[in-house]
Enzyme design. Structure first.
Site, PDB file in Angstrom:
ATOM      1  CD  GLU A 118       9.696 -11.571  -8.561  1.00 26.98           C
ATOM      2  OE1 GLU A 118       9.098 -11.195  -7.581  1.00 26.98           O
ATOM      3  OE2 GLU A 118      10.868 -11.652  -8.542  1.00 26.98           O
ATOM      4  CD1 TRP A 127      -0.086  -6.234  -3.050  1.00 23.64           C
ATOM      5  CD2 TRP A 127      -0.497  -7.107  -0.834  1.00 23.64           C
ATOM      6  NE1 TRP A 127       0.203  -7.630  -2.876  1.00 23.64           N
ATOM      7  CE2 TRP A 127       0.005  -7.969  -1.626  1.00 23.64           C
ATOM      8  CE3 TRP A 127      -0.664  -7.062   0.368  1.00 23.64           C
ATOM      9  CZ2 TRP A 127       0.036  -9.176  -1.159  1.00 23.64           C
ATOM     10  CZ3 TRP A 127      -0.488  -8.233   1.047  1.00 23.64           C
ATOM     11  CH2 TRP A 127      -0.050  -9.273   0.175  1.00 23.64           C
ATOM     12  CB  CYS A 140      -0.887   0.117   1.008  1.00 20.76           C
ATOM     13  SG  CYS A 140      -2.082  -1.256   1.493  1.00 20.76           S
ATOM     14  CG  ASN A 185       1.593   0.718   4.333  1.00 18.97           C
ATOM     15  OD1 ASN A 185       1.054  -0.595   4.053  1.00 18.97           O
ATOM     16  ND2 ASN A 185       2.629   1.157   4.138  1.00 18.97           N
ATOM     17  N   GLY A 186      -0.798  -0.887   6.294  1.00 19.74           N
ATOM     18  CA  GLY A 186      -0.652  -1.767   7.418  1.00 19.74           C
ATOM     19  C   GLY A 186      -1.371  -2.822   7.800  1.00 19.74           C
ATOM     20  CG  HIS A 209      18.986 -36.755  -3.971  1.00 19.62           C
ATOM     21  ND1 HIS A 209      19.320 -37.742  -3.556  1.00 19.62           N
ATOM     22  CD2 HIS A 209      20.099 -36.145  -4.344  1.00 19.62           C
ATOM     23  CE1 HIS A 209      20.482 -38.144  -3.425  1.00 19.62           C
ATOM     24  NE2 HIS A 209      21.228 -36.874  -3.933  1.00 19.62           N
ATOM     25  CD  GLU A 262      16.943 -13.438  -7.671  1.00 16.09           C
ATOM     26  OE1 GLU A 262      16.060 -13.526  -6.566  1.00 16.09           O
ATOM     27  OE2 GLU A 262      16.465 -11.998  -8.135  1.00 16.09           O
ATOM     28  CE  LYS A 308      11.527  -3.303  -5.781  1.00 15.53           C
ATOM     29  NZ  LYS A 308      11.986  -4.195  -6.339  1.00 15.53           N
ATOM     30  NE  ARG A 339       4.622   1.569  -0.194  1.00 15.10           N
ATOM     31  CZ  ARG A 339       5.693   1.726   0.675  1.00 15.10           C
ATOM     32  NH1 ARG A 339       6.925   1.790   0.091  1.00 15.10           N
ATOM     33  NH2 ARG A 339       5.369   1.002   2.038  1.00 15.10           N
ATOM     34  CE  LYS A 385      13.513 -11.562  -9.790  1.00 13.90           C
ATOM     35  NZ  LYS A 385      14.260 -11.179  -8.696  1.00 13.90           N
TER      36      LYS A 385
HETATM   37  O1  M6R Z   1      12.736  -5.009   0.144  1.00 16.16           O
HETATM   38  P1  M6R Z   1      13.352  -6.503   0.435  1.00 16.16           P
HETATM   39  O2  M6R Z   1      14.407  -6.733  -0.125  1.00 16.16           O
HETATM   40  O3  M6R Z   1      13.404  -6.593   2.002  1.00 16.16           O
HETATM   41  O4  M6R Z   1      12.276  -7.265  -0.178  1.00 16.16           O
HETATM   42  C1  M6R Z   1      12.318  -8.796  -0.103  1.00 16.16           C
HETATM   43  C2  M6R Z   1      11.295  -9.543  -1.093  1.00 16.16           C
HETATM   44  O5  M6R Z   1      10.044  -9.149  -0.819  1.00 16.16           O
HETATM   45  C3  M6R Z   1      11.842  -9.315  -2.443  1.00 16.16           C
HETATM   46  O6  M6R Z   1      13.185  -9.336  -2.556  1.00 16.16           O
HETATM   47  C4  M6R Z   1      10.653  -9.959  -3.423  1.00 16.16           C
HETATM   48  O7  M6R Z   1      11.125 -11.469  -3.213  1.00 16.16           O
HETATM   49  C5  M6R Z   1      10.984  -9.567  -4.845  1.00 16.16           C
HETATM   50  N1  M6R Z   1       9.775  -9.443  -5.487  1.00 16.16           N
HETATM   51  C6  M6R Z   1      11.640 -10.429  -5.706  1.00 16.16           C
HETATM   52  O8  M6R Z   1      11.787 -10.046  -7.123  1.00 16.16           O
END
Ligand code: M6R
Length: 614
Positions: A494, A74, A2, A100-101, A510, A487, A609, A27, A491
C-alpha cells in the site's frame, strides 16, 4: 472517505477550513474545495489534487467570509478533476453543498431533475442533492432546513452533508446517515462541523456526534437545533473531547507513519494501562465486563473487519482459541454482509476497526444486530459510529492515527485482543495460573521490547536499501505469525506499490514457490516457538531456489542466521505475543522502502484512511 469541514461564526472561515481540510486530508486527497459566504455571495474555490493546490489557487482571491464549507475528496463517481470537486452549487449559485458518502439512487433522481430543466455540471452523485434541495425549496416554498429534510427522504445511500445558502446567511444545515459528522460548539456562539473531531479540537472541546438520519441546524441567532428526518426534535448530547492537539502534529518526524511507528511503546502501554496488573495477577477490560459471562458461554465469536484490522482479528483468533478455547471465526466484513451468513441470537459478533467508520464493518454489525446477535466493538476513534451502535466494547487508546497505513492501531488492536484472550482464559480456567502470570508479565514487558526493535532502525534502513527496487515480495509466517506476514505484505504494497503477498510458510510449496528466483525477497518470521523447525525447512526451500531471505528471528538465533541473507533480531517473548514484536521491523522496512522509492508515505495513491463507502 472524503473529509468535510464547515464553520459559521465571527471568525474568518477560510483559515479554519483550510487547516481543517489539511487535518482531514487523510480521508481522501483527489481534490479539495471551499465555498465561502461573503458579501451576500457564495464564492467557490475548487481544485484537483491536494489541499495545498487549493490553497495556492485561492491565494490573492477574495477569501473573506464568516461562514463556509470545505471538502477533501476521495473520488467515487467521476474523475478526480476540478469540476467534480466539492462543493457543488445550485444552478443559480445560491446554495452550496459538500457530501461524504454515496447517493445510490442518484441516477433516477438525476433523470427526474434533468426532465425538469436542471443542468448538471459534474459526474458526481452529490450534485443531485444540491439541485434536489433547490427544487424542493422553490416548489414547496419551504425554508432550507425543511428542503434538506424532504430531500433526504428521497435519498438512498450514505451521506454526511453540510449545506450553505445565501438566503439563510446565519445558518448551516448538516445531516448524516452512515457517514460521520461532528458538531463543535464554540465559546463565542460559533459552530464547527466536521467528519471527525480533528479540525475542531483546536477551537473547542464541546462536541455533539450526530446519529443516523439526524439533521443539525447551526444558527447564529438560535443556536444548535437537532431534528431527525421525520421532523422529531432531538436533545443534543454534548460531550467533552479528550483529544490533544499535539497528537495531530508530526512532532518532528518526517512523516506521520514514522511518528506512529515510534509511538508504539507508548500506545501499547496506553492500551493496557488500567487493564492489566502483572504483580497482582489481574486483567480486565472494563468495557466488556458486563458481557464477559456471555462471551464465555457463547459457542462462537465472529470477528468482522477489513484490511489491517482483519489481520488483527486473525491474530485474535489464534490467541482466543488457543488460550481460552472459544471458537472464533474471522470474516471479511464485506463478504460477511452479503453472503447470507448464519447468525444466531447467542452469537457474539465483534467488529474491529481503527476508525470505527468503515462502511462494510458497520453494515456487517447492523446485519448481526438485526438477527439478534450481541454486537461488540474494538475501535480506536472515540465516539465513532461503530463504538456507538455496539452493545459494548473496548477502545484501543492508540491515539489519532493519521498515516493512511495502519501501524500503531494494529498493535493496539492485538493488545486488546490479547487482554481479552487472557481474561477469558483466566476465568474459564483454560490457562494454568503460572502460565497466566508469566504471560501478564511478558505483556507488560512488550513496550520496552518494541523500543529495542525501534532502536535497530539503522540496520532496517540498510536492508531496505537492498530491496527497494524489487517488483515482488513474499512474506511467510506460521501460526499467529501468518497474519503478521499478511500485514507485512499489505504495508509494503500500500505504501511502496511493490506487489507483495503473505502466505502461511508451509503453503508456499503449493504454488508461490514457482515465483521464487534470485530477484525475489522473501520476508520470513522465523522466531522461536512451536513451528520454528518447520519454518527453517521452508527457508531451506526458498534458499534452494535462490530466493533472498530476510528473516525476523529471536535474539541469539544461529540456525536461521546461517541461511538468511539478512536477519533482524527481536527480543524473546512468549510465542503468543510475537505478533506485537515481529510486526515492528516489517513496518519500518515498508516505511523506508516507500521513502526511498519517492512514494507518498502518509497518503498513498488511490487510498483513504477511513473507507466509508463499500
Ligand atoms: O478503520 P478500519 O480499521 O476499519 O480500516 C480498515 C482498513 O481500511 C484499513 O486497515 C486499511 O487496510 C489500512 N490502509 C491498512 O494500512
Amino acid at each position: 472517505m472524503c473529509g468535510i469541514v464547515a464553520y459559521i461564526g465571527k471568525k474568518e472561515a477560510y483559515p479554519i477550513l483550510i487547516k481543517g481540510l489539511k487535518r482531514l486530508e487523510y480521508r481522501g486527497y483527489d481534490s479539495a474545495g471551499i465555498a465561502l459566504l461573503s458579501g451576500g455571495n457564495v464564492n467557490l474555490y475548487k481544485k484537483q489534487g491536494k489541499v495545498a493546490n487549493l490553497e495556492e489557487f485561492a491565494t490573492g482571491k477574495d477569501i473573506s467570509g464568516h461562514s463556509g464549507i470545505g471538502h477533501t475528496r476521495w473520488a467515487t463517481h467521476g474523475l478526480p478533476n476540478d469540476i467534480n470537486s466539492h462543493p457543488h452549487t445550485s444552478m443559480d449559485g445560491k446554495i452550496a453543498l459538500i457530501h461524504n458518502g454515496i447517493i445510490e439512487n442518484y441516477d433516477s433522481i438525476k433523470e427526474e431533475l434533468i426532465s425538469r430543466g436542471y443542468i448538471f455540471k459534474s459526474e458526481t452523485d452529490t450534485e443531485v442533492l444540491v439541485h434536489l434541495i433547490d427544487d424542493i425549496q422553490k416548489h414547496e416554498k419551504v425554508d432550507l432546513v425543511e428542503a434538506v429534510r424532504l430531500a433526504l427522504q428521497s435519498v438512498i445511500g450514505a451521506y454526511a452533508i453540510v449545506v450553505l445558502s445565501k438566503e439563510f446567511p446565519n445558518q448551516l444545515v448538516a445531516a448524516r446517515k452512515s457517514s460521520p459528522l461532528v458538531v463543535g460548539i464554540g465559546a463565542e456562539g460559533d459552530f464547527y462541523l466536521a467528519s471527525d473531531a480533528t479540525p475542531i479540537i483546536e477551537y473547542t472541546k464541546q462536541v455533539v456526534y450526530l446519529d443516523d438520519e439526524e439533521i443539525a441546524v447551526v444558527d447564529l441567532k438560535e443556536g444548535l437545533k437537532i431534528i431527525n428526518i421525520k421532523n422529531q426534535v432531538k436533545a443534543p448530547y454534548i460531550q467533552e473531547l479528550e483529544m490533544h492537539l499535539e497528537a495531530l502534529e508530526k512532532g518532528g518526524y518526517e512523516h506521520f507513519m514514522l511518528k506512529e511507528i515510534h509511538e508504539q511503546p507508548r500506545s501499547i502501554k496506553d492500551c493496557f494501562r488500567g487493564r492489566l496488573n502483572a504483580e497482582k495477577g489481574w486483567v480486565s477490560l472494563g468495557g466488556l465486563k458486563d458481557y464477559q459471562q456471555k462471551i464465555m458461554n457463547s459457542k462462537r465469536l465472529v470477528m468482522v473487519a477489513c484490511g489491517t484490522s482483519w489481520h488483527a482479528c486473525q491474530v485474535g483468533e489464534y490467541l482466543i482459541e488457543d488460550l481460552a478455547r472459544i471458537n472464533v471465526e474471522v470474516e471479511y466484513a464485506s463478504e460477511f454482509r452479503y453472503r447470507n451468513p448464519i447468525i444466531n441470537e447467542d452469537d457474539i459478533v465483534i467488529a474491529v476497526s481503527q476508525s470505527g467508520e468503515t462502511a462494510d464493518t458497520m453494515a456487517a454489525l447492523e446485519l448481526a444486530k438485526s438477527k439478534g446477535a450481541t454486537i461488540l466493538g474494538i475501535c480506536n476513534v472515540v465516539g465513532s459510529s461503530i463504538s456507538r451502535i455496539t452493545d459494548a466494547g473496548s477502545y484501543t487508546h492508540a491515539g489519532p492515527e493519521i498515516g493512511v497505513a495502519s501501524t500503531k492501531a494494529f498493535t493496539a488492536q492485538v493488545t486488546v485482543l490479547t487482554l481479552m484472550a487472557l481474561s477469558l482464559a483466566n476465568r474459564k480456567g483454560t490457562l494454568s495460573s503460572s502460565k497466566f502470570h508469566t504471560m501478564l508479565s511478558e505483556l507488560e514487558a512488550i513496550p520496552d521490547k518494541v523500543q529495542r526493535i525501534l532502536d535497530k532502525n539503522d540496520l532496517i534502513e540498510e536492508i531496505a536499501k537492498v530491496y527497494k527496487d524489487a517488483s515482488n515480495a513474499l512474506y511467510l509466517g506460521r501460526g499467529s505469525s501468518f497474519p503478521v506476514a499478511l500485514e507485512g505484505a499489505l504495508k509494503l504494497k500500500e505504501i511502496s506499490y511493490i506487489h507483495a503477498e503473505g502466505y502461511p510458510a508451509a503453503e508456499m510449496k503449493h504454488g508461490p514457490i514457482a515465483l521464487i528466483d534470485e530477484e525475489m525477497p522473501v520476508f520470513v518470521i522465523a522466531t522461536k516457538g512451536t513451528s520454528y523447525e518447520k519454518v527453517v525447512s521452508n527457508i531451506q526451500e526458498v534458499k534452494a531456489r535462490k530466493g533472498k531471505i530476510i528473516a525476523i528471528v529471536t535474539e541469539g538465533d544461529v540456525q536461521v542466521r546461517d541461511l538468511a541473507d539478512h536477519v533482524i533480531e527481536i527480543p524473546d517473548t512468549d510465542e503468543h505475543l510475537v505478533p506485537l514484536l515481529a510486526t515492528i521491523p516489517l513496518q519500518l522496512l515498508s516505511y523506508h522502502i516507500s521513502v526511498m522509492r519517492g512514494c507518498n508515505v502518509d497518503q498513498p495513491r488511490n487510498l483513504a484512511k477511513s473507507v466509508t463507502v463499500e
